[in-house]
Design a protein around this motif. Structure first.
Motif, PDB file in Angstrom:
ATOM      1  N   LYS A  95       0.846  -1.205   0.000  1.00  0.00           N
ATOM      2  CA  LYS A  95       0.000   0.000   0.000  1.00  0.00           C
ATOM      3  C   LYS A  95       0.878   1.250   0.000  1.00  0.00           C
ATOM      4  CE  LYS A  95      -4.255  -0.621   2.603  1.00  0.00           C
ATOM      5  NZ  LYS A  95      -4.711  -0.801   4.006  1.00  0.00           N
ATOM      6  N   LYS A  96       1.916   1.205   0.842  1.00  0.00           N
ATOM      7  CA  LYS A  96       2.825   2.349   0.968  1.00  0.00           C
ATOM      8  C   LYS A  96       3.453   2.683  -0.382  1.00  0.00           C
ATOM      9  CE  LYS A  96       6.507   1.921   3.667  1.00  0.00           C
ATOM     10  NZ  LYS A  96       7.129   1.386   4.887  1.00  0.00           N
ATOM     11  N   LYS A  97       3.786   1.635  -1.137  1.00  0.00           N
ATOM     12  CA  LYS A  97       4.436   1.844  -2.442  1.00  0.00           C
ATOM     13  C   LYS A  97       3.421   2.025  -3.563  1.00  0.00           C
ATOM     14  CE  LYS A  97       8.337  -1.209  -1.261  1.00  0.00           C
ATOM     15  NZ  LYS A  97       8.751  -2.628  -1.426  1.00  0.00           N
ATOM     16  N   GLY A  98       2.131   1.939  -3.233  1.00  0.00           N
ATOM     17  CA  GLY A  98       1.105   2.062  -4.270  1.00  0.00           C
ATOM     18  C   GLY A  98       1.077   0.877  -5.214  1.00  0.00           C
ATOM     19  N   LEU A  99       1.475  -0.297  -4.708  1.00  0.00           N
ATOM     20  CA  LEU A  99       1.552  -1.491  -5.546  1.00  0.00           C
ATOM     21  C   LEU A  99       0.354  -2.406  -5.298  1.00  0.00           C
ATOM     22  CD1 LEU A  99       5.372  -2.240  -5.157  1.00  0.00           C
ATOM     23  CD2 LEU A  99       4.197  -1.341  -7.177  1.00  0.00           C
ATOM     24  N   PRO A 100       0.063  -3.317  -6.229  1.00  0.00           N
ATOM     25  CA  PRO A 100      -1.071  -4.244  -6.054  1.00  0.00           C
ATOM     26  C   PRO A 100      -0.883  -5.160  -4.838  1.00  0.00           C
ATOM     27  CG  PRO A 100      -0.281  -4.255  -8.326  1.00  0.00           C
ATOM     28  CD  PRO A 100       0.733  -3.497  -7.528  1.00  0.00           C
TER      29      PRO A 100
END
Ligand code: ZN
Length: 202
Positions: A95-100
């Motif tokens: 979530k922090k990295k904006g990843l799936p």
């Protein structure tokens, strides 16, 4: 066969994870290999914070696309409870990295599916109640009536993007009370008082 999952479908759970109340259903999927076979869940080594999320699960009984909410009940014929196992530490990192989220939620054995019950009474779509016990103590209780996006709306929404197919499963989100598991724990899920799965954490 595919497994649809709804995230943040209960207001109290969205709050406990500091998530905003969504304007549309939050959707993710698990592959068929995510289904836990048998009653033993083996802790994977990639997470130090594995959480249970107990959810109502529905079985899709026919193929469909662009389904209006008022016809959605024709597309479900089974109901049970299940667990959407979530590697919360991995999810937080993604979530922090904006990843799936797949590596946090769609891994092998991440989906417990209890014994499927025929869904003869469609009012259960809006009033089924369920409970998860951990080591004999109730840790989560929920009712379909508390969903932010009721099952017919979710089915309709999904069908605008994905062809629903006979045998697909729909996990409808978890109420408040999610928490970590440890080796030796026993999770027991029930629907309207009937125990439909018992999972041993190994
Ligand atoms: Zn979930």
């Amino acid at each position: 066969m595919k497994i649809f999952c709804v995230g943040r479908n209960y207001g109290e759970h969205a709050k406990e994870l500091n998530n905003a109340i969504p304007e549309a259903p939050v959707i993710f999927m698990k592959p068929p290999t995510a289904i836990l076979k048998g009653n033993d869940f083996y802790m994977p080594d990639f997470s130090k914070d594995m959480h249970f999320e107990c959810e109502l699960v529905f079985r899709i009984c026919k193929n469909g696309k662009h389904i209006a909410p008022q016809f959605a009940s024709k597309y479900v014929d089974g109901i049970t409870v299940g667990i959407d196992f979530t590697a919360r530490d991995v999810q937080a990192e993604q979530k922090k990295k904006g990843l799936p989220w797949e590596i946090a939620k769609a891994f092998d054995q991440s989906a417990v599916v209890g014994t499927m019950q025929p869904l003869e009474d469609m009012s259960l779509l809006s009033r089924a109640s369920f409970e998860l016990k951990k080591n004999g103590v109730a840790v989560q209780t929920g009712n379909a009536g508390e969903m932010l996006f009721p099952v017919p709306e979710v089915i309709s929404y999904l069908s605008n993007y994905f062809t629903l197919q006979q045998g697909d499963l729909l996990f409808t989100g978890t109420p408040a009370g999610v928490g970590p598991i440890a080796i030796g724990d026993v999770l027991e899920g029930s629907l309207n008082g009937n125990v439909l799965f018992t999972t041993h954490i190994k």
